[in-house]
Design an enzyme around this catalytic site. Structure first.
Site, PDB file in Angstrom:
ATOM      1  N   ASP A  90      -3.818  -9.400   2.589  1.00 42.05           N
ATOM      2  CA  ASP A  90      -4.775  -9.278   1.500  1.00 42.05           C
ATOM      3  C   ASP A  90      -5.214 -10.659   1.039  1.00 42.05           C
ATOM      4  OD1 ASP A  90      -6.251  -8.211  -0.544  1.00 42.05           O
ATOM      5  OD2 ASP A  90      -4.541  -7.767  -1.835  1.00 42.05           O
TER       6      ASP A  90
ATOM      7  N   TYR B 289       0.822  -1.221   0.000  1.00 42.97           N
ATOM      8  CA  TYR B 289       0.000   0.000   0.000  1.00 42.97           C
ATOM      9  C   TYR B 289       0.852   1.265   0.000  1.00 42.97           C
ATOM     10  CZ  TYR B 289      -4.772  -1.790   0.337  1.00 42.97           C
ATOM     11  OH  TYR B 289      -5.987  -2.357   0.078  1.00 42.97           O
TER      12      TYR B 289
ATOM     13  N   ASP C 285       3.475 -18.938   2.866  1.00 42.74           N
ATOM     14  CA  ASP C 285       2.988 -20.065   2.060  1.00 42.74           C
ATOM     15  C   ASP C 285       2.601 -21.243   2.945  1.00 42.74           C
ATOM     16  OD1 ASP C 285       6.068 -19.421   1.510  1.00 42.74           O
ATOM     17  OD2 ASP C 285       5.871 -21.538   1.964  1.00 42.74           O
TER      18      ASP C 285
ATOM     19  N   LYS D 116       7.129 -13.470   4.969  1.00 45.87           N
ATOM     20  CA  LYS D 116       8.006 -14.187   4.032  1.00 45.87           C
ATOM     21  C   LYS D 116       9.458 -13.872   4.380  1.00 45.87           C
ATOM     22  CE  LYS D 116       7.541 -16.251   0.569  1.00 45.87           C
ATOM     23  NZ  LYS D 116       7.669 -17.721   0.365  1.00 45.87           N
TER      24      LYS D 116
END
Ligand code: NAP
Length: 417
Positions: free
Chosen positions: A308, A164, A284, A230
């Protein structure tokens, strides 16, 4: 003047009700809080009145005449355009800043208007840094998961940084070339024909989000907070999100939290009574976990992009976005909202599902500390859906269900509180 310091340009101040205040950092809610609300475009005219009616009934049932919500309409979107010639009058921001808790229906972004999106305008103007999305299943809603009843999570997604606040330069532009040469000077090789994107994640932004998530877990007796990142790939943004999150938990909530590692190494795998477990998962892997072992997760805190995907994937796993509530908030202001759009083709037909906005109202009641009323609404929703009294969207997925209108669904919820 009733409300000291409330400086409005065009709106008439509320004629009754009181203001939510903060004392020593704690929110104090009067028995008659003024709740600014935006009706919303499109199906807003259908779902917003139903949401208000359901919440009023629950509050009345829970507290008799002792408590009530004092609804005060503020404007955004088409209605604001028609009345004031602007998509969001400044007074709407002022109202939310002053009264601190509000709720909105969906908004269309006016084509050619000054704002990229009205929702983004609210978030940015008020610095609502957390997007909060609780996800749970309702008995009777068809869901792709085998055991959707195991899903009961609240996602805290960072709302101001990461993607964002992403900065981009197009491939082949002078700026992209400049950045590539700069990176080369820094000893990093990037292909000449690359587009460039930068995503910042700050310690300040991370800490305020994680703090809010941990506080929520403590206040609502949720067992764990999971930092989703991540960090295996991007150590100084995604990885730092995790590191700063753990550090904050230790520094500010050290006596109330325990890390997953400490549970294993110091407590023989048993969580000490009353402590919230802080853990982390790589994004993941987390997507697998929400499908395979959802009961092990309670509150999730994550940067913008992970949040998101994860919010929508989680909502889909229990039967879709149609029933997903949400809020954008900071430490002072909370603005609750339906997560779907304005569905213009159904506007004014008393047809669509008001569930998302009603459940956002539940979240709002919880935020006010009016738990008894919140529980009544949930009970009413559970009852109506279980009895197969649903709007068209759920009826078409379910054999034997009785399709009712938006307002009749609201009535069915009220009758089952
Ligand atoms: P949408 O309004 O969410 O509608 C897409 C479809 O979702 C509808 O046609 C309908 O499906 C279903 N749906 C949405 N809300 C429903 C409800 N309450 N009950 C039952 N079904 C519902 O998405 P969109 O058509 O992409 O967007 C329309 C406008 O909304 C755009 O201007 C967009 O910018 C805006 N928008 C606003 C928000 C927000 O304010 N938070 C969020 C998203 C989009 P069926 O046709 O299958 O019945």
């Amino acid at each position: 003047m009733r409300f000291e310091g409330l400086e409005l340009e065009r709106y008439r101040e509320p004629q009754e009700g009181s203001r939510i205040v903060f004392r020593d950092g704690k929110m104090e809610v009067p028995d008659d809080p003024v709740i600014p609300y935006v009706e919303g475009d499109g199906i807003g005219v259908d779902i917003t009145p139903v949401m208000k009616r359901v919440l009023d009934r629950a509050v009345h049932k829970a507290y008799g005449g002792k408590r009530r919500l004092v609804w005060w309409e503020i404007y955004a979107g088409q209605k604001a355009m028609d009345l004031f010639g602007t998509a969001i009058p400044k007074d709407s921001f002022t109202a939310l800043r002053y009264f601190r808790v509000g709720i909105k229906g969906p908004l269309t972004t006016p084509v050619g208007g000054g704002f990229r999106s009205l929702n983004v305008a609210f978030r940015q103007e008020l610095d609502l840094f957390a997007c909060v999305r609780p996800v749970r299943w309702f008995d009777g809603v068809p869901a792709p998961l085998k055991r959707p009843q195991d899903v009961d999570m609240v996602v805290f997604r960072e709302n101001t940084e990461d993607l964002y606040a992403g900065i981009e330069w197009e491939m082949g532009t002078e700026e992209a070339g400049k950045v590539i040469r700069f990176l080369r000077d820094m000893g990093k090789e990037v292909r000449e024909d690359s587009g460039i994107g930068i995503k910042p994640i700050s310690k300040t932004g991370t800490e305020r989000l994680v703090r809010m998530a941990i506080r929520y877990a403590l206040d609502n007796k949720r067992k764990s907070v999971t930092l989703v990142h991540k960090g295996n790939i991007m150590k100084f943004t995604e990885g730092a999100f995790m590191k700063w999150g753990y550090e904050l938990a230790k520094r500010e909530f050290g006596d109330l939290t325990v890390t997953e590692q400490e549970v294993m190494e110091l407590h023989q795998g048993v969580v000490p009574e009353g402590k919230v477990v802080i853990k982390d998962r790589i994004a993941d892997a987390m997507f697998q976990q929400i499908l395979l072992r959802p009961s092990e997760y309670h509150v999730l805190a994550m940067p913008n992009l992970n949040g998101d995907y994860m919010s929508d994937a989680l909502a889909a796993s229990v039967g879709g976005l149609g029933l997903a509530p949400g809020a954008n908030m900071n430490d002072q202001v909370a603005f609750f909202e339906a997560t779907h759009g304005t569905a213009p083709k159904y506007a004014g037909q008393d047809k669509v599902n008001p569930g998302s906005l009603i459940l956002s109202g539940v979240l709002m009641l919880e935020h006010l500390g009016w738990r008894e009323a919140a529980e009544l609404v949930v009970r009413g929703m559970e009852g109506a859906i279980r009895d197969g009294i649903v709007t068209y969207d759920l009826a078409r997925q379910r054999e034997g269900a009785k399709e009712v209108s938006c307002s009749a669904f609201g009535e069915a919820v009220c009758e089952r509180m």
